[in-house]
Write an enzyme that holds these catalytic residues in place. Sequence first.
Site, PDB file in Angstrom:
ATOM      1  N   THR A 264      21.336 129.118  16.321  1.00  0.00           N
ATOM      2  CA  THR A 264      22.035 129.329  15.049  1.00  0.00           C
ATOM      3  C   THR A 264      23.217 130.268  15.208  1.00  0.00           C
ATOM      4  O   THR A 264      24.232 130.134  14.524  1.00  0.00           O
ATOM      5  CB  THR A 264      21.041 129.892  14.013  1.00  0.00           C
ATOM      6  OG1 THR A 264      20.053 128.885  13.750  1.00  0.00           O
ATOM      7  CG2 THR A 264      21.707 130.276  12.707  1.00  0.00           C
TER       8      THR A 264
ATOM      9  N   SER B 254      16.853 125.129  20.403  1.00  0.00           N
ATOM     10  CA  SER B 254      15.818 125.617  21.323  1.00  0.00           C
ATOM     11  C   SER B 254      14.528 124.803  21.247  1.00  0.00           C
ATOM     12  O   SER B 254      13.749 124.806  22.203  1.00  0.00           O
ATOM     13  CB  SER B 254      15.549 127.108  21.098  1.00  0.00           C
ATOM     14  OG  SER B 254      14.982 127.349  19.834  1.00  0.00           O
TER      15      SER B 254
END
Length: 328
Positions: A18, A61
């Site tokens: 992010t 991820s």
Amino acid sequence: MTQNPPRPRIALLTTGGTIAMTAQGGRGGQLALDGAALSASVPGIETLAEIEVRPVLAKPSASFTLSDLGRIAAAAQEAAEMFDGVVITHGTDTLEETAFALALLTRAEAPIVMTSAMRRPDQLGADGPANLAAAIRVAASAKARGLGLLVVSDDEIHVGALVRKTHSFRPHAFSSAPFGPIGWVAEGRVRIALKPAFDLPHLAYPGGEPVVPIVEAGPGLEPKVVEALAPACDGLVVALPGAGHVAAAAVAPLAALAAERPVVFASRTGAGETLQNSYGFGGGEIELLAKGLIGAGPLDARKARVLLQLLLAEGAGVERVRAAFAGI
Ligand code: GLU
């Protein structure tokens, strides 16, 4: 004339997350910022350190594979031998698995510090720049040397062996409960209050993607679930109620799998450790250990999975896996 002291040299390893995403035309956050843009988001970064950006990965991820973790570890180890400190930007979602893998795969005096963001750079109250600045301060600090893998978030300093993501959207998303952060950053000052005393094994990652699912049991675990998974996995982690207790009916299929491949049981409580000699009922930890299952000790199921995957990748058999978990 006085000379300014040389700035610390910090390697900035980018992997996505992010912290590097912006919203793309109403389609939600997508990776957009490279390392140079990340650096530029911290005003005055050039006064903190001389930064060298090293891109390693660029994906969310949750899509990382074990070889991705191995790649991050190799890049971090190499950078730690060349720079004063290393900062790794990473998605928060599976940061705890990478942190634990790096705690097992790297050994360095120079600080290796992971950081992240919960809010994108284009959102109100974006936390990435502050997290990155704090992580650079920690990576550049002599106080952080030799402490093992560190995670910096919301001005707290955590160790990779303990930290977990414990909130799905707030900026304060990481916790080392029931312990705590080992330090903090205040007005740019790095404080270390505690030093970790873990004795984690130092592993190598030679490649490979051992398949190790986690099954969490509650009241009841259907034997057919274990039987269905068995042919597909190289090892299994079961997250069990209490100190490591499963439905009596599930013991037989778990024991059958444990005769062939490592089956590790962890406590799903989030604290304490799996017991060894307290409960003698069917499905209690005494029976599970007697049937060849391996207790995860103080590791939660996610960390146990990382350790088991890395051990299997090294070619470890059941007895080496048992010894490694016993040594934690
Ligand atoms: N919430 C995640 C993050 O903070 C999404 C993306 C990821 O984990 O890579 O970065």
